[in-house]
Motif scaffolding. Structure first.
Motif, short mmCIF file in Angstrom:
data_model
loop_
_atom_site.label_atom_id
_atom_site.label_comp_id
_atom_site.label_asym_id
_atom_site.label_seq_id
_atom_site.Cartn_x
_atom_site.Cartn_y
_atom_site.Cartn_z
N ALA A 33 39.76 61.29 67.14
CA ALA A 33 38.78 60.19 67.12
C ALA A 33 39.24 59.04 68.02
O ALA A 33 38.42 58.44 68.73
N GLN A 34 40.53 58.74 68.02
CA GLN A 34 41.04 57.66 68.88
C GLN A 34 40.92 58.02 70.35
O GLN A 34 40.54 57.20 71.18
N ILE A 35 41.24 59.25 70.69
CA ILE A 35 41.17 59.67 72.09
C ILE A 35 39.73 59.79 72.54
O ILE A 35 39.39 59.45 73.68
N ARG A 36 38.86 60.23 71.67
CA ARG A 36 37.45 60.40 72.03
C ARG A 36 36.82 59.08 72.45
O ARG A 36 36.00 59.03 73.36
N LYS A 37 37.24 57.98 71.80
CA LYS A 37 36.68 56.66 72.12
C LYS A 37 36.97 56.25 73.56
O LYS A 37 36.16 55.60 74.19
N PHE A 44 30.20 62.45 81.97
CA PHE A 44 29.86 62.01 80.63
C PHE A 44 30.22 60.53 80.48
O PHE A 44 31.19 60.06 81.07
N ARG A 45 29.42 59.85 79.66
CA ARG A 45 29.76 58.46 79.37
C ARG A 45 31.00 58.42 78.48
O ARG A 45 31.31 59.38 77.78
N LYS A 46 31.67 57.28 78.53
CA LYS A 46 32.88 57.10 77.74
C LYS A 46 32.57 57.28 76.26
O LYS A 46 31.67 56.66 75.72
N GLY A 47 33.30 58.20 75.62
CA GLY A 47 33.11 58.46 74.20
C GLY A 47 31.99 59.42 73.87
O GLY A 47 31.73 59.69 72.71
N LYS A 48 31.30 59.98 74.87
CA LYS A 48 30.15 60.85 74.61
C LYS A 48 30.39 62.30 75.07
O LYS A 48 29.49 63.11 75.02
N ALA A 49 31.59 62.63 75.50
CA ALA A 49 31.88 63.99 75.97
C ALA A 49 31.96 64.95 74.79
O ALA A 49 32.31 64.55 73.68
N PRO A 50 31.63 66.22 75.01
CA PRO A 50 31.73 67.22 73.94
C PRO A 50 33.17 67.41 73.46
O PRO A 50 34.11 67.24 74.22
N GLN A 51 33.30 67.78 72.20
CA GLN A 51 34.62 67.95 71.60
C GLN A 51 35.47 68.98 72.34
O GLN A 51 36.67 68.77 72.51
N LEU A 53 35.51 69.88 75.49
CA LEU A 53 36.05 69.34 76.74
C LEU A 53 37.17 68.35 76.48
O LEU A 53 38.18 68.34 77.18
N ILE A 54 37.00 67.53 75.48
CA ILE A 54 38.04 66.55 75.15
C ILE A 54 39.30 67.27 74.69
O ILE A 54 40.41 66.94 75.10
N ARG A 55 39.12 68.28 73.85
CA ARG A 55 40.30 69.03 73.37
C ARG A 55 41.03 69.71 74.52
O ARG A 55 42.27 69.71 74.55
N LYS A 56 40.30 70.29 75.46
CA LYS A 56 40.95 70.94 76.61
C LYS A 56 41.71 69.93 77.46
O LYS A 56 42.83 70.16 77.87
N SER A 57 41.07 68.80 77.72
CA SER A 57 41.66 67.81 78.63
C SER A 57 42.81 67.03 78.00
O SER A 57 43.74 66.64 78.69
#
Length: 143
Positions: A33-37, A44-51, A53-57
């Motif tokens: 949740a902290q990294i997603r923000k 993607f807009r900041k905080g709006k990327a799919p889970q 993609l965030i997990r991979k990156s």
């Protein structure tokens, strides 16, 4: 949290920690949740990327945050509860964070030795009496 203490020597202890899956999952969710923000992913807009993609990156950063938080929460609370007095920061061996498994790590610490004083009553201690010597003072002043 489960802790197993091994006595390596009279001053060295090895603490083996096992943190249950539920607590690990809570920390993973917090870190995510902290990294997603603040995650910046192109397109993607900041905080709006799919889970996914965030997990991979940010997988490495999430794992580092989770391990650091779990260590800080469990190690220091156990040291406070158990009454150990570590001399320095522990030597920590961390097992990899595997999804679906509890988190395990070990910390080897050095503690102050336990000293027991027996039969000290009745001991006689002699005190040396200081004798002032003018000649010694004069010699020192001359030097």
């Amino acid at each position: 949290m489960q802790v197993n203490v091994e006595n390596i020597s009279s001053v060295k202890k090895k603490l083996n920690f096992e943190i249950p899956l539920e607590q690990v999952q809570i920390e993973i969710d917090k870190a995510f949740a902290q990294i997603r923000k603040r995650a910046v992913i192109p397109g993607f807009r900041k905080g709006k990327a799919p889970q996914d993609l965030i997990r991979k990156s940010y997988q490495d950063q999430i794992e580092n945050d989770v391990v650091r938080n779990l260590f800080n929460d469990t190690y220091f609370s156990y040291i406070k509860e158990s009454g150990f007095s570590p001399i320095e920061f522990p030597n920590v061996d961390i097992e990899p964070l595997v999804p679906g498994n509890p988190f395990r790590y070990s910390a080897t610490i050095e503690v102050f030795p336990e000293v027991s004083v027996e039969k000290f009553e009745g001991l006689k201690v002699s005190r040396e009496k200081f004798m002032f010597d003018d000649k010694a003072v004069e010699k020192r002043l001359e030097k």
